[in-house]
Design a protein around this motif. Sequence first.
Motif, mmCIF file in Angstrom:
data_model
loop_
_atom_site.group_PDB
_atom_site.id
_atom_site.type_symbol
_atom_site.label_atom_id
_atom_site.label_comp_id
_atom_site.label_asym_id
_atom_site.label_seq_id
_atom_site.Cartn_x
_atom_site.Cartn_y
_atom_site.Cartn_z
ATOM 1 N N ILE A 9 0.832 -1.214 0.000
ATOM 2 C CA ILE A 9 0.000 0.000 0.000
ATOM 3 C C ILE A 9 0.860 1.255 0.000
ATOM 4 C CG2 ILE A 9 -1.569 1.342 1.465
ATOM 5 C CD1 ILE A 9 -2.961 -1.247 2.182
ATOM 6 N N LEU A 10 1.916 1.265 0.810
ATOM 7 C CA LEU A 10 2.760 2.460 0.885
ATOM 8 C C LEU A 10 3.494 2.707 -0.430
ATOM 9 C CD1 LEU A 10 4.213 2.187 4.499
ATOM 10 C CD2 LEU A 10 2.327 3.582 3.692
ATOM 11 N N LYS A 11 3.901 1.643 -1.104
ATOM 12 C CA LYS A 11 4.532 1.826 -2.412
ATOM 13 C C LYS A 11 3.520 2.385 -3.416
ATOM 14 C CE LYS A 11 6.859 -0.542 -6.208
ATOM 15 N NZ LYS A 11 7.281 -1.819 -6.809
ATOM 16 N N ASN A 12 2.282 1.924 -3.300
ATOM 17 C CA ASN A 12 1.249 2.378 -4.226
ATOM 18 C C ASN A 12 0.948 3.858 -4.059
ATOM 19 O OD1 ASN A 12 -1.030 1.499 -6.172
ATOM 20 N ND2 ASN A 12 -2.106 2.622 -4.584
ATOM 21 N N PHE A 13 0.911 4.330 -2.807
ATOM 22 C CA PHE A 13 0.562 5.733 -2.562
ATOM 23 C C PHE A 13 1.781 6.655 -2.538
ATOM 24 C CE2 PHE A 13 -3.371 3.916 -0.636
ATOM 25 C CZ PHE A 13 -4.271 4.588 -1.443
ATOM 26 N N PHE A 14 2.950 6.111 -2.167
ATOM 27 C CA PHE A 14 4.147 6.955 -2.054
ATOM 28 C C PHE A 14 5.256 6.425 -2.961
ATOM 29 C CE2 PHE A 14 1.976 7.178 2.168
ATOM 30 C CZ PHE A 14 1.464 8.455 2.009
ATOM 31 N N ASP A 15 6.196 5.680 -2.404
ATOM 32 C CA ASP A 15 7.284 5.133 -3.209
ATOM 33 C C ASP A 15 7.832 3.880 -2.544
ATOM 34 O OD1 ASP A 15 9.898 5.921 -1.593
ATOM 35 O OD2 ASP A 15 8.579 7.671 -1.565
ATOM 36 N N ALA A 16 8.653 3.145 -3.291
ATOM 37 C CA ALA A 16 9.163 1.852 -2.827
ATOM 38 C C ALA A 16 10.074 2.000 -1.611
ATOM 39 C CB ALA A 16 9.905 1.151 -3.958
ATOM 40 N N ARG A 17 10.907 3.028 -1.605
ATOM 41 C CA ARG A 17 11.870 3.189 -0.515
ATOM 42 C C ARG A 17 11.162 3.428 0.816
ATOM 43 N NH1 ARG A 17 16.622 7.814 -0.425
ATOM 44 N NH2 ARG A 17 17.726 7.097 1.439
ATOM 45 N N LEU A 18 10.168 4.281 0.803
ATOM 46 C CA LEU A 18 9.404 4.543 2.023
ATOM 47 C C LEU A 18 8.650 3.288 2.451
ATOM 48 C CD1 LEU A 18 8.258 6.399 4.207
ATOM 49 C CD2 LEU A 18 6.497 7.112 2.589
ATOM 50 N N GLY A 19 8.067 2.578 1.479
ATOM 51 C CA GLY A 19 7.321 1.368 1.803
ATOM 52 C C GLY A 19 8.185 0.334 2.496
ATOM 53 N N LEU A 20 9.390 0.104 1.984
ATOM 54 C CA LEU A 20 10.282 -0.885 2.580
ATOM 55 C C LEU A 20 10.778 -0.437 3.950
ATOM 56 C CD1 LEU A 20 11.774 -3.549 2.337
ATOM 57 C CD2 LEU A 20 13.617 -2.350 1.153
ATOM 58 N N PHE A 21 11.093 0.855 4.091
ATOM 59 C CA PHE A 21 11.596 1.377 5.367
ATOM 60 C C PHE A 21 10.545 1.205 6.468
ATOM 61 C CE2 PHE A 21 12.671 4.682 8.462
ATOM 62 C CZ PHE A 21 14.041 4.486 8.600
ATOM 63 N N VAL A 22 9.305 1.568 6.179
ATOM 64 C CA VAL A 22 8.231 1.438 7.173
ATOM 65 C C VAL A 22 7.981 -0.035 7.486
ATOM 66 C CG1 VAL A 22 5.776 1.846 7.606
ATOM 67 C CG2 VAL A 22 7.151 3.620 6.515
ATOM 68 N N HIS A 23 8.047 -0.882 6.468
ATOM 69 C CA HIS A 23 7.841 -2.317 6.682
ATOM 70 C C HIS A 23 8.895 -2.888 7.629
ATOM 71 C CE1 HIS A 23 6.810 -6.474 5.780
ATOM 72 N NE2 HIS A 23 8.082 -6.706 5.506
ATOM 73 N N VAL A 24 10.149 -2.529 7.409
ATOM 74 C CA VAL A 24 11.238 -3.033 8.259
ATOM 75 C C VAL A 24 11.057 -2.554 9.701
ATOM 76 C CG1 VAL A 24 13.716 -2.901 8.704
ATOM 77 C CG2 VAL A 24 12.892 -3.282 6.378
ATOM 78 N N LEU A 25 10.698 -1.287 9.883
ATOM 79 C CA LEU A 25 10.491 -0.760 11.238
ATOM 80 C C LEU A 25 9.336 -1.482 11.937
ATOM 81 C CD1 LEU A 25 10.957 3.112 10.820
ATOM 82 C CD2 LEU A 25 12.611 1.420 11.600
ATOM 83 N N THR A 26 8.262 -1.752 11.202
ATOM 84 C CA THR A 26 7.120 -2.466 11.783
ATOM 85 C C THR A 26 7.512 -3.878 12.196
ATOM 86 O OG1 THR A 26 5.648 -1.189 10.330
ATOM 87 C CG2 THR A 26 4.722 -3.137 11.399
ATOM 88 N N VAL A 27 8.299 -4.552 11.362
ATOM 89 C CA VAL A 27 8.763 -5.901 11.681
ATOM 90 C C VAL A 27 9.649 -5.880 12.923
ATOM 91 C CG1 VAL A 27 10.176 -7.829 10.877
ATOM 92 C CG2 VAL A 27 8.569 -6.742 9.323
ATOM 93 N N LEU A 28 10.484 -4.851 13.059
ATOM 94 C CA LEU A 28 11.332 -4.742 14.256
ATOM 95 C C LEU A 28 10.477 -4.589 15.514
ATOM 96 C CD1 LEU A 28 14.217 -2.399 13.009
ATOM 97 C CD2 LEU A 28 14.304 -4.866 13.425
ATOM 98 N N ILE A 29 9.419 -3.812 15.426
ATOM 99 C CA ILE A 29 8.517 -3.658 16.572
ATOM 100 C C ILE A 29 7.883 -4.999 16.928
ATOM 101 C CG2 ILE A 29 6.334 -2.634 17.339
ATOM 102 C CD1 ILE A 29 7.055 -0.138 15.729
ATOM 103 N N LEU A 30 7.417 -5.734 15.920
ATOM 104 C CA LEU A 30 6.748 -7.011 16.167
ATOM 105 C C LEU A 30 7.720 -8.073 16.647
ATOM 106 C CD1 LEU A 30 4.334 -7.061 13.092
ATOM 107 C CD2 LEU A 30 3.765 -6.610 15.477
ATOM 108 N N GLY A 31 9.010 -7.883 16.385
ATOM 109 C CA GLY A 31 10.006 -8.833 16.861
ATOM 110 C C GLY A 31 10.041 -8.953 18.370
#
Length: 678
Positions: free
Chosen positions: A332-354
């Motif tokens: 969704i973030l890549k669709n509305f913004f860009d790939a770099r932001l989408g991946l960065f937010v995804h990695v941060l979310t995964v770190l939180i869930l870790g």
Amino acid sequence: MGKTLDNVYKHQSLAYKYFLYFVTVALIVFFFPKGGKFKYEFQKGKPWQYENLYAPIDFSIKKTNDEIADEQRSLRDNKTNYYTFDENIPANVENNIEKELRGLFTSNVFTTAQQRVILNTSLEVIDSIYTFGIFQDVPASSSVLLVRSNEARTLNSNSFIDLQKAKQKVASILANKESPARTTLENIIGQVLQVNIFYNDVLTEKVLEEELSKISYTRGNISEGRLIIAKGEVVEAENFKILNSLKEEYESELWRGNNYYFILLGYTILVALVLVMLFLFLKRYRSEIFKNNNKVTFIFVNILLMVLATTLMVKNNESYVYVVPLCILPLILKNFFDARLGLFVHVLTVLILGFVVPNSFEYIFLQIIAGIVTILTASELYKRANLFISVGQITLIYIIGYFAFHAIHEGNLENIEWILFGVFVLNGLLTLFAQPLIYMYEKVFGLISDVSLLELSDTNSKLLKELSDKAPGTFHHSLQVANLAEAAANEIGANAMLVRVGALYHDIGKMNKPTYFTENQITNVNPHDDLPPKESAKIIIDHVINGIEIARKNKLPDRIIDFLRTHHGTTLVFYFYKKQQELETEVDDKDFRYPGPIPFSRETAILMMADAVEAASKSLKSPTYIIIDEFVEKIVKGQMQANQFLNANITLKEIEMVKKVLKQKLTNIYHLRVEYPE
């Protein structure tokens, strides 16, 4: 007081971000499972990497879920079945036989002595049959207890007879007795026999539940100070169970007493650090998003939804944590913004869930790899096949990753949990929900996706059809500008679909007075000839305001309206400005200047250049390569000198690339051939 209010107003955007930040941190920590975190990471089959571990507390060795399930299954398979003996039925059967015999004796065929023998024989047979009773259904299990007179006793399987076997037993008993009318008596007894032993499912289940409740969930204890595992020792099956038991006990003990507040503090600090990284990234590399509170809120809401879904799954059944379609987030973030932001937010979310998922290393590894695959494969989501292909690749990555981790942990491919493949497939199916989710986000947050841009680019849409009918010259001008702008956007890596749609709608305000614009004039009559320059300039300038009003009326997205507002920036209506100077020496240029704002993105800057070049190119006579080159350079240079690109994040190099594309396209439009030297 006034200055204070001004400061509050000026800093309200920043204050909102602080508020959003603290609320998000609080909610994420609130969602987390209430438990501490064991300070050692260990895996079955891997060496113990820490110092010798001694039991810090007394604890019990917990049985695994499989062991408990096996015990429960064994109890169910070997459960004792309870049957109830109905005492009234044998008496009823005896009464019914006496009635039948009285009817038989009225024929005076039998003497009194014979009648007495027949009656006694029948009662003896009934007593023999109902000594153990007649089952409704013969028990399949040999473990049977018969409840009779509030007393339960064990029955031998030889005693199990149903109605059919009871009749056979009657015939066998009568065959050994010297009784008159034996055949008649056998028929009468066979007709009146009734089932009197019934399965008592309520009592059976009650006793089974009592047995199940007695199952112990532990097997042995470990005393404080006992060596659990030595450094370098391989974590094998028994040690693995002991370590897991210690981990569960340790984490539950941590959450008690004053430790509760320290754990909360630790979680809060870690989550706060992760979200600080997100803010720093947005401020440094995505300043236009950072300044837009709506977009920042959108990002934080998506993070919260993923954390909430995952933590709920962990609390209910952690085995199915991979059901949560986490890859929807980068999609969704890549669709509305860009790939770099989408991946960065995804990695941060995964770190939180870790912090909360079991096997955190495995989870983080798989989710980050899946997120990278999502970013690399998901493109042009308005093409339905692309999303299915991307989801298929994501599912395949999960399956391959699971195989790899299973091989590492077990050293073989036995005991594979095949149900996890279904979990991964379900994850993929839920990821397909990204399409309707994108639509809902567009409506809630006022964002625009490639799917909506594709719909808006349809020239048969109501608004573009109206533009084609009322101002055909403007419509064809918009098509030409769209082609030029799209090519230029592709060259510099800007959003080509967005700039194309913006170009198609940028001049819809000309529909109100189409004949006042030269591209729509089909005769030599020019209505501006009868108007003073200032009024003519106002009509030309008003097409921007009118276009915005038409766009809002037709509910065009704000990102498209931005192109209408900025495509002339704050430039002058130069032709009428010069005409006014011929009439008076001092002219206020405000009356001849577009209201702006100036372009504030690469896409809006590209449209300004393409629009000006395409419109002015109609005045070219006998164009050549040199003429077109000088023509494009002159127009873009004028826009730069007027400071029209100061707010746009477009570089001088990108402007040169845009000019190059515009020159090439104009050359193709005018069908110029290469000029060979004479």
